[in-house]
Each structure stands twice: as structure tokens, then as C-alpha cells.
Design an enzyme around this catalytic site. Structure first.
Site, PDB file in Angstrom:
ATOM      1  N   VAL A  75       0.910  -1.075  -0.127  1.00 56.49           N
ATOM      2  CA  VAL A  75      -0.071   0.322  -0.275  1.00 56.49           C
ATOM      3  C   VAL A  75       0.485   1.431   0.049  1.00 56.49           C
ATOM      4  O   VAL A  75       1.653   1.335   0.581  1.00 56.49           O
ATOM      5  CB  VAL A  75      -0.992   0.548   1.175  1.00 56.49           C
ATOM      6  CG1 VAL A  75      -0.247   0.374   2.794  1.00 56.49           C
ATOM      7  CG2 VAL A  75      -2.014   1.370   0.660  1.00 56.49           C
ATOM      8  N   TYR A  77       0.416   5.435  -0.578  1.00 54.97           N
ATOM      9  CA  TYR A  77      -0.776   6.974  -1.104  1.00 54.97           C
ATOM     10  C   TYR A  77      -0.065   8.419  -1.923  1.00 54.97           C
ATOM     11  O   TYR A  77       1.030   8.455  -2.458  1.00 54.97           O
ATOM     12  CB  TYR A  77      -0.779   8.002   0.633  1.00 54.97           C
ATOM     13  CG  TYR A  77      -0.931   9.224   0.614  1.00 54.97           C
ATOM     14  CD1 TYR A  77      -2.573   9.578   0.533  1.00 54.97           C
ATOM     15  CD2 TYR A  77      -0.655  10.556   0.225  1.00 54.97           C
ATOM     16  CE1 TYR A  77      -3.158  10.538  -0.115  1.00 54.97           C
ATOM     17  CE2 TYR A  77      -0.698  11.132   0.249  1.00 54.97           C
ATOM     18  CZ  TYR A  77      -2.633  11.577   0.107  1.00 54.97           C
ATOM     19  OH  TYR A  77      -3.811  12.512   0.302  1.00 54.97           O
ATOM     20  N   CYS A 169       4.259   0.239   2.215  1.00 52.70           N
ATOM     21  CA  CYS A 169       4.634  -0.032   1.717  1.00 52.70           C
ATOM     22  C   CYS A 169       4.962  -1.544   2.532  1.00 52.70           C
ATOM     23  O   CYS A 169       5.339  -2.504   2.214  1.00 52.70           O
ATOM     24  CB  CYS A 169       6.451   0.341   1.222  1.00 52.70           C
ATOM     25  SG  CYS A 169       6.100   1.860  -0.378  1.00 52.70           S
TER      26      CYS A 169
END
Length: 217
Positions: A75, A77, A169
Site C-alpha cells: 500500500v 498514498y 509499503c
């Protein structure tokens, strides 16, 4: 034989999903004669979860959307003030291996920041670029039909607070940093202009052709 011309598409700020689907479409429909392109973009606030992502790393997304995508990694952003660069390259044609492409992308950021006397570095076990153990750039690619899409995100002048809503991450407590506070490029445009130079040189492109927006499909 590698085509030494690289087409640069300046997209401004665009919705993540529409650009993602455009990347997929370009990759799926390109052939051996299709030009290599570099897409330069900013996205409105969004969390993207890579193929290796685990839901427990998304701690508190709040009102920021979470999109499951087809890139490598976990993940991250995206938000305004972050430079996002998508290399749509035929690496089979140019005979660049995936690891070599990752290394070139990381090195292009390191070289660009070095122009500002910033000592950045990569880590063998955690893709991206770091300064004093803080992460300034994230990296996640997908290779399909021997061609790359997705790419890199460089924090330039943005609100870093949303990174605290995730384990970036997949690393709990990983601290993020951005160019502006390091004395690097102060705007996304400045960072993009500089990164285009270092990345195209490392990848061996000799001619750059600039475009505003996506090609008509």
C-alpha cells in the site's frame, strides 16, 4: 533495436483510476512499433494497494479511497504535491531486465537529488529511495507483454499526514520525507523537469518529445 525517442506526456492532476485504465489500455494495445512514453501526473488523495498488499497495513483510511491495483508492492498514498511518473516502456525491445529498470528508476531519483546536494540511496531489500532512513520515493511496477507500466512516486511538497494512516509499503512506522524540506526541488513541475532528464539519460533515450495530455484513443 531500441527506439531512442521518448514521448513525455504531461497530464497535470488527474483521477487515479482513469490514468490507471489508460495505462492498461496503452499496454494492452501497443505493438512492436509503439513508442515508449513517460507519463507525468499528480493524483487527488488516494491509497493504492498493490498485489502483495495486506489489509492490515491499511490502518485508518478515513475518507480517502482505497483502490486495489495490479502493480507490484504493497500500500502507498498519492496526493497533490507528489510527482508521479509512469514509464510505459517496451523493455523487451530495449533489452532491459526488470531489475535493471528498477535500478535505473531509483538511480534517476538519486542522481536528480544529488544536483541539490541531497545524499539519497536505494535499499536492496526495500524498493524506493531514502534519505537518512526516511523514504522520499516509492516504486511499484507491472510488466505485461514485455512492457512496463505503473511507476514511481516522489514526495515533493505535499501533506504527508495520510501516510500515517497506513504502513507505507508494508513497513510499520516507516517515516516519509519530501523534497521541499530537504532543500530539493520545490514544486512538482521542477522535480518532473529534472527527473525526466536523469531518467531518460539512464535509459538511453536521445530525443524527447513533449505532449500535453493523453493521446486520443
Amino acid at each position: 533495436m531500441q527506439d531512442t525517442t521518448l514521448h513525455i506526456r504531461h497530464l497535470g492532476q488527474q483521477d487515479y483510476e482513469s490514468v490507471w485504465h489508460a495505462m492498461q489500455h496503452y499496454t494492452d494495445t501497443r505493438n512492436s512499433d509503439s513508442p515508449d512514453e513517460l507519463w507525468i501526473v499528480e493524483h487527488p488523495p488516494v491509497f493504492t494497494q498493490g498485489q502483495a498488499g495486506k489489509s492490515e497495513h491499511i490502518l485508518n483510511p478515513g475518507d480517502i479511497p482505497v483502490i486495489q491495483v495490479d502493480r507490484g508492492g504493497q500500500v502507498t498514498y498519492h496526493g497533490p504535491g507528489q510527482l508521479v511518473v509512469y514509464p510505459l516502456l517496451d523493455i523487451k525491445r530495449s533489452k532491459i531486465g526488470v531489475r535493471q529498470l528498477v535500478t535505473h528508476i531509483e538511480q534517476s531519483i538519486i542522481d536528480m537529488l544529488a544536483k541539490y546536494d541531497i545524499n539519497a540511496y536505494a535499499k536492496a531489500d526495500a524498493p524506493g529511495v531514502y534519505v537518512d532512513e526516511r523514504k522520499v520515493a516509492s516504486l511499484g511496477l507491472r510488466i505485461r507483454k514485455g512492457c512496463s507500466f505503473h511507476g514511481l512516486a516522489l514526495n515533493v511538497d505535499m501533506d504527508l499526514a495520510p501516510f500515517r494512516r497506513i504502513n507505507p509499503c508494508g513497513y510499520a512506522g516507516l517515516e516519509m520525507v519530501q523534497c521541499k524540506e530537504l532543500g530539493g526541488p520545490q514544486t512538482v513541475i521542477e522535480a518532473g523537469d529534472q527527473l525526466i532528464i536523469t531518467l531518460s539519460q539512464l535509459l538511453g533515450y536521445q530525443q524527447l518529445v513533449h505532449h500535453q495530455g493523453l493521446a486520443a484513443s
